[in-house]
Motif scaffolding. Structure first.
Motif: not given
Lengths: 156, 181
Positions: B50-64
């Protein structure tokens, strides 16, 4: 975490107002990266869940916790030097280990050696830099990484 | 369309997700037979997930986003054989604006070498690349906190600059040269 979410949102809005196409391309690229790494991330989460079940918290704290001394540092430095883990996986993993009782000192030694020393990539490195320079760089980086990790451990 | 669905299905059942599927099956049976060990593993897995799935997509958008706005070609244009403090600072900035593993830095280091960067700056570039990349630091702040990240950055900076100096001191007069494999 909240800070990062706000930061992402603000960056996204600024990016969107400046160039829609670029923003679209960047978002797509980021999500593609995420989907590409998702199976690896899930596998790591599964392994960590099983690992933390098999190794009791007390044992983990004893070997890698705050009072583990040189044993914990040595394990962290060796693991960090020989493994090749993308940072997208390193940091979530480190956060879980931290919550499970692994000390900042052990974790920071692991992270700094992981970032700076590359035993697995050494053959590739020698092709660019030659054997002498590559080995010296890795030795210096190993010593440097140990120092950095230990200094962080003092402050946290 | 049909082909695409087929491809996705085969990817899930035969490819990278096979281990995840097996784990789901394991959790399913643990629940059916209320097997305590399985339930304990499930509890921690769900928590992490739950912790990973809520934050990771946003962080990857930032990286992209970072990737499209600061492309490597754009930055490379600004780097020549500048020497002195300016060259060093440029090398560090160039490294910070990139992403990827250390072995991705070797070809760029070769390029810098070709453009006349000094030995010291080549190795400072490698140091900055491996420890100060901005996309990496955003991840670090997210998962280990601003304090840890700030402290690590501050301690790391002098260390790899020193490594750069030692490398130059040692390799000057030793016919050091970079090659492209």
């Amino acid at each position: 975490m909240k800070f990062l979410l706000v930061f992402t949102l603000v960056s996204f809005i600024i990016s969107f107002l400046s160039d829609r196409n670029k923003t679209f391309a960047g978002t797509k690229k980021g999500l593609k990266m995420f989907l590409g790494l998702l199976p690896t991330i899930l596998n790591v989460l599964i392994l960590v869940s099983v690992f933390l079940y098999l190794v009791p918290k007390e044992t983990l704290i004893k070997i890698l916790g705050h009072n583990s001394g040189w044993l914990g540092i040595t394990i962290a430095a060796i693991l960090g030097s020989i493994s090749l883990i993308p940072m997208f996986i390193t940091y979530p993993l480190a956060a879980i280990l931290l919550k499970s009782g692994v000390s900042y000192r052990v974790l920071s030694v692991f992270i700094t050696t992981l970032l700076m020393v590359g035993i697995i990539t050494l053959p590739l490195e020698t092709k660019y830099f030659g054997i002498r320079a590559s080995i010296l760089r890795n030795i210096l980086s190993f010593i440097g990484a140990l120092i950095i990790g230990l200094v962080i451990g003092i402050f946290l | 369309m049909k082909e695409k669905i087929k491809k996705i299905i085969s990817k899930i059942f035969l490819g990278e997700y096979i281990f995840v599927l097996m784990f789901c099956l394991f959790l399913f049976f643990s629940n059916v037979f209320s097997w305590q060990s399985g339930l304990k593993i499930q509890k921690s897995f769900v928590l992490f997930f739950v912790e990973m799935i809520t934050f990771l997509p946003f962080m990857f958008i930032l990286v992209g986003l970072f990737d499209v706005w600061f492309s490597r070609e754009k930055i490379e244009k600004h780097i020549g054989g500048s020497s002195g403090i300016k060259g060093t600072v440029l090398c560090i900035l160039l490294a910070m604006l990139q992403a990827g593993p250390l072995y991705g830095a070797f070809p760029v280091a070769y390029l810098l070498w070709k453009k006349g960067a000094s030995i010291k700056n080549i190795f400072i570039y490698l140091g900055a690349f491996s420890t100060l990349k901005i996309p990496m630091i955003t991840f670090e702040i997210g998962f280990l906190g601003l304090k840890f990240s700030l402290l690590r950055t501050l301690v790391t900076l002098p260390v790899f600059i020193l490594i750069g100096y030692i490398m130059e001191l040692y390799l000057t007069d030793k016919n050091f040269e970079m090659k492209q494999p």
